[in-house]
Scaffold this active site. Sequence first.
Site: not given
Length: 625
Positions: A436, A532, A592
């Site tokens: 990730d 982010y 994921h």
Amino acid sequence: MTVEHTGIDVVVVGGGIAGASAAANLALNGLSVVLLEKQETYQDIVRGEWIAPWGLREAQTLGVEEAFGIGGAWEIREWTQWDETVDPAEAETVDMTRFVPGVGGPMSFPHHEVCALMAEQAEDGATVVMGAQRVQVTAGTRPEVRWTRAGQEHLARPRMVIGATGRGCTVGRQVGVSMATSVHHWGGGLRVTGLDDWPMDVQAMGTEDEKMFMVFPQGDGNARLYINFPTANRKLYQGPEGERRFIADFELASLPDRGKAVYSAARSIGPLKLWPSVAMFPEQPIVQDGARADGRELRRVGDRPAQHGPARGRAGVRVQRVLRREAVQGEGMNVKDTLLTGSVHVNGIDIAYVDKGEGDPVVLLHGFPDSHYLWRHQIDPLVEAGFRVIAPDLRGFGESGKPQEVEAYDMRTIVNDVVALTQHLGIPKAHIVGHDWGAAIAWMYAFLMPRRVDHLAVLSVGHPGVFGTPSIEQRKASWYMLFYQFPGVSEQLLRRNGWRLFKEIMGGEGDHQRYPRELAKPGALTAALNWYRANRSPEAELRVEGNFPPVLAPTLGIWSTGDKALLEEGMTGSVKFVKGSWRYERVEDASHWIPLDQPEIVTKLLLGFLGTEKAAAVPTRRRRL
């Protein structure tokens, strides 16, 4: 006509924190349980919104601690003892995290939301009856419990009744425990927001004049305010101006800047409730020489009538086994889910890390919203295979520092964290493995620091040159990245209603039960989202460079078919940025979170890849004369 419920071991009367947690634990361990709660839905009752560290340890023992984290509980780490007896600047601060090892500080939480989650957890094995009215308990060797629900009468004859009706002691009164009561003072409480200038990990409890004041932060500028005041002033906060007067009374000389962070900023987000603080004491001993207050003999949970020898009923034996097992587990249980071995201050921040084993170093980098604990299935096998494993909590996660500024999470800053950590540990070169956001950091580390990288393994996330200009399909899959761009708003929406939206985004994948508890820690959610905001905002996309230095290290790319957030094209398209050898592995039946869903496959791939080939030659830099 009365509906009779048979085969019931335990009826719990009262679905608050105590009752719901008892029902959940007893049902989990095989008992047939009915939980009766008078409210149709849990309402904000204002009180009971602070739990001490030893209460949290009990919640861990009962297996219900996650309801606090998911329900919006906020850790309070310090108590600054502001009071009229001391100047605010000289008030002492107590570290609240040291009372119970491995637990942390007390929690402040929305009582009704935590109760609802506990009742929901109890429903996995118990019958939860909301809106149970006119509950009547009759004591005896086989007690009776009667109640009505929607006009229908119900009856159960359980083997045990637990009264969890709070200070009213409704069940106790019904079975003959009379209470002496007196009103000592009145209290009031109000949930507010807007306390952005109040330190969210610090509580206040003090007195000034005729008031006792309390401020219990609940995160994101929210707090529960309380005032206790004399009975003679019981009408002080009644009427349409009551809320305004209540907040205004936090202008106190005892607080820094006279409490301006509260009285000038607080906005109500809940009802103002007022109540008499009633002191209640049993008028006779509840248990005397092994006998109940009504004179009958006490029985254990599993004892049947006239069965008082060593052979008890199954329920009693089961409960005792459970208590013994949990007591043994509790002696050494790792309640923080941590494997950490050290912490160091580098690059202006504290970085916690695992450093285990000897041999060629392997650095494992996690992503959102994980910590080093993501790699728990890979660490020991790598160590046993002869590697030295370093797995840090990257900034903003786990036990590492959590700066609140967006710019603190620039990718190059985080790469420098990894460089500084490996330098501190005396590691000039290492295998780099990332998942990730950790994969994104691994890619950048590899092409910016080629001499420090032996082998590179990246999971889920492809090269930034591919992800920097994503396809429309990839943009749709990663919609949440745009949602995370709104400071304050994103945090409130993710935490609201027991983290419901966050849980829906997670979709039950990864360590989804742990994440809300970790993100509920002071500053943790904002820190995580800032990754982010610093690197995936629309403005950041405009800054993506077109030319990247080639990755010289042998590179292994791993992607899983169940990844809902990242498309395969991101990984397969990364080959054009790699000058060293390239290997791609597609893993089936994994979300994921590949290290968690297919730990053996990931471990096997890493062991088979690390140390097998050498990196391409690093270009020699000419010295400028």
